[in-house]
Design a protein around this motif. Structure first.
Motif, short mmCIF file in Angstrom:
data_model
loop_
_atom_site.label_atom_id
_atom_site.label_comp_id
_atom_site.label_asym_id
_atom_site.label_seq_id
_atom_site.Cartn_x
_atom_site.Cartn_y
_atom_site.Cartn_z
N ILE A 176 0.86 -1.18 0.00
CA ILE A 176 0.00 0.00 0.00
C ILE A 176 0.90 1.24 0.00
O ILE A 176 1.71 1.42 0.92
N VAL A 177 0.74 2.08 -1.00
CA VAL A 177 1.64 3.23 -1.16
C VAL A 177 0.94 4.56 -0.91
O VAL A 177 1.60 5.59 -0.84
N HIS A 178 -0.36 4.55 -0.79
CA HIS A 178 -1.07 5.81 -0.53
C HIS A 178 -2.37 5.52 0.19
O HIS A 178 -3.07 4.54 -0.11
N VAL A 179 -2.68 6.37 1.17
CA VAL A 179 -3.90 6.24 1.96
C VAL A 179 -4.53 7.61 2.08
O VAL A 179 -3.85 8.61 2.33
N GLU A 180 -5.83 7.66 1.88
CA GLU A 180 -6.56 8.91 2.08
C GLU A 180 -7.87 8.61 2.79
O GLU A 180 -8.54 7.62 2.48
N THR A 181 -8.19 9.44 3.77
CA THR A 181 -9.44 9.31 4.50
C THR A 181 -10.28 10.56 4.23
O THR A 181 -9.78 11.68 4.38
N THR A 182 -11.52 10.36 3.82
CA THR A 182 -12.39 11.48 3.50
C THR A 182 -13.72 11.32 4.22
O THR A 182 -14.04 10.25 4.74
N GLU A 224 -13.15 12.92 -6.62
CA GLU A 224 -12.51 14.13 -6.13
C GLU A 224 -11.15 13.86 -5.50
O GLU A 224 -10.38 14.79 -5.27
N THR A 225 -10.85 12.60 -5.23
CA THR A 225 -9.54 12.27 -4.63
C THR A 225 -8.47 11.97 -5.67
O THR A 225 -7.30 11.87 -5.33
N THR A 226 -8.87 11.81 -6.94
CA THR A 226 -7.94 11.32 -7.96
C THR A 226 -6.76 12.27 -8.17
O THR A 226 -5.59 11.85 -8.14
N ALA A 227 -7.03 13.54 -8.41
CA ALA A 227 -5.95 14.49 -8.70
C ALA A 227 -4.98 14.61 -7.53
O ALA A 227 -3.76 14.60 -7.71
N GLY A 228 -5.50 14.74 -6.31
CA GLY A 228 -4.64 14.86 -5.14
C GLY A 228 -3.78 13.63 -4.91
O GLY A 228 -2.62 13.73 -4.50
#
Length: 524
Positions: free
Chosen positions: A285-291, A299-303
């Motif tokens: 796992i190389v990236h994690v985002e919590t929204t 909306e998370t794709t670009a960031g």
């Protein structure tokens, strides 16, 4: 143990020196506590169980580099350490350090294929109906003020408040009939307005209104009540309530939002995990985002792409589901060297579903001369550039009414009995990209390449079974994000251990007997 032997000490004091506790007893090593927190999530333990494991388990002592006689620490230390991580916005540092070390060991490389998916996370709160919400919000404010300003609170309360807000709001304790429930809602509304008026009065101490529970009370009253000048407060009609992306559902977690996805409704958050899918390396796992739960996945794709590029881990291709894809994001990703692969929705017009009708592909669009030619050779009359409700650039075209009225193929083109054919489409680059992707999606080659995305579902299953990712352990977006960062770090170490043991990654369920057989084979 294998991870310790292969990677050595993962977290050192020099890397996390700023996370030492600055008050109290001599501080424990933040690198040590970080490793304990990761091991805790790898085995799905509570703070108390993790502290017991540090004291009593040899494998933990070996991994942590402790003496067998080490007495460990009190479980409350872990909570204090997580608080420091959140307050210093350092939730991602443990995962980042782990990925750097794995890259040094050639277990993680740049580029390649990655895949992303999201899952629901239920907030660590009770679900409240509207009456429970206003009563509990009022009670929470009184509880906070009773601790912060007891003298001031006594001067500004009524005697009936002590009984009304003594116990937590629960529907089985509230009135049953609609009339009595409405009366209670009005009474609570007036009580809250009176408390807010006292807190925001000119002679009130300024810090009273800065108490978080008082600010939440004000926000909830604005959202839930309509108050008249005479002091009367009534609950808003359903049509006057704020949207789910803004509505507060509990005074104890004001960032949890309501959402529905594939028939499932929950209040809380979403966890987005991006993992590698390189065949000759462990899946990491190389990236994690919590929204918030109400935030759209796209909306998370670009960031995410920006973060991966900044870290030097941008993929050549990212496989995602339809929720992450739009034509604009595909183009933006391509400009940054990333191929964003996911299914675009088909044309929703009835003409596209009817094989005998004329859809957009049957028309000739001349972007340079700003007109469209229909299958019968007639040119459009109006060409207007506009924006959609989402702010996206679009082009609106209308044909001449006399041409459409006498057309023998009118029924194949429009169902309107009076108006001429009108159509809306995206600008040239977006339209050409859209048509290209929809054509590729129908090919076997695209389907075979996209089938690799399904493997990310096993990551969600593993995160759920090991770390209970579907339920928030803590309250608030920042703390829930820390939970997901620790989950990702733990899963990476678990997968690295499996890789070192020669256990191939598999999304399929295996029996305990099969797992035992693999362990015996690895030990021989």
């Amino acid at each position: 143990m294998r991870v310790r032997d292969a990677l050595g000490e993962i977290f050192t004091d020099a890397q996390f020196a700023d996370l030492f506790a600055r008050r109290g007893h001599p501080a424990l090593s933040p690198g040590f506590l970080g490793m304990v927190a990761v091991l805790q999530y790898a085995e799905g333990l509570t703070d108390r169980q993790a502290a017991d494991a540090v004291r009593g388990r040899i494998d933990w002592k070996y991994c942590l580099g402790l003496e067998l006689t080490d007495a460990g620490f009190d479980s409350s230390v872990l909570s204090e350490f997580r608080t420091r991580l959140v307050e210093q916005e350092s939730a991602g540092r443990l995962l980042e350090r782990t990925l750097e070390l794995l890259a040094e060991r050639q277990l993680l490389g740049a580029g390649g294929v990655q895949r992303t998916d999201a899952t629901h996370v239920v907030a660590n709160i009770r679900l409240l109906n509207r009456l429970e919400l206003v009563v509990e919000t009022m009670r929470a404010a009184l509880e906070a003020l009773a601790a912060a300003a007891p003298g001031w609170l006594i001067l500004h309360t009524s005697l009936d408040w002590w009984d009304r807000y003594e116990r937590r709001a629960s529907d089985y304790r509230l009135p049953r009939t609609e009339a009595t429930r409405d009366a209670l809602a009005r009474t609570v509304g007036q009580d809250g307005r009176r408390l807010l008026a006292a807190a925001y009065a000119a002679h009130a101490p300024g810090w009273i209104r800065e108490v978080p529970a008082v600010q939440v009370l004000r926000q909830v009253w604005v959202q839930q009540y309509q108050c008249a000048d005479n002091g009367a407060c009534v609950l808003r009609a359903a049509k006057d309530l704020p949207p789910g992306s803004l509505s507060i559902g509990s005074p104890y977690d004001t960032e949890a939002r309501y959402s529905i996805k594939r028939g499932m409704a929950w209040r809380g958050y979403k966890a987005h995990f991006t993992e590698t899918a390189t065949p000759d390396k462990p899946r990491l796992i190389v990236h994690v985002e919590t929204t918030e739960a109400s935030r759209a996945d796209v909306e998370t794709t670009a960031g995410r792409h920006q973060a991966l590029t900044a870290a030097g881990r941008a993929p050549k291709e990212e496989l995602v589901d339809a929720a992450y894809v739009s034509v604009d994001h595909v183009i933006t990703a391509a400009n940054n060297g990333i191929t964003l692969t996911g299914p675009l929705p088909p044309d929703s017009g009835w003409q596209a579903r009817d094989p005998d009708a004329f859809d957009l592909r049957d028309f000739t669009i001349d972007f340079d001369n700003r007109h469209v030619t229909c299958p019968n050779g007639k040119q459009s009359r109006y060409w207007r550039e506009a924006h959609s409700r989402d702010g996206l650039p679009i082009i609106q075209v209308t044909f001449r009414l006399p041409d459409c009225t006498t057309c023998p193929d009118r029924s194949r083109c429009t169902r309107s009995e009076r108006n001429a054919r009108a159509m809306t489409f995206r600008p040239r680059e977006q339209l050409e990209t859209q048509q290209r992707i929809r054509a590729e999606q129908a090919t076997d080659a695209w389907k075979e390449r996209y089938a690799l995305r399904a493997g990310v579902e096993s990551t969600m299953a593993q995160a759920s079974s090991r770390c209970d990712v579907h339920r928030a352990r803590y309250r608030g977006l920042a703390r829930t994000h820390l939970q997901h960062m620790l989950t990702a770090t733990a899963l990476n170490l678990v997968r690295t251990d499996a890789w070192l043991a020669g256990i191939p990654p598999s999304g399929a369920w295996t029996s305990r007997l099969t797992r035992l057989r693999r362990e015996l084979a690895a030990a021989m």
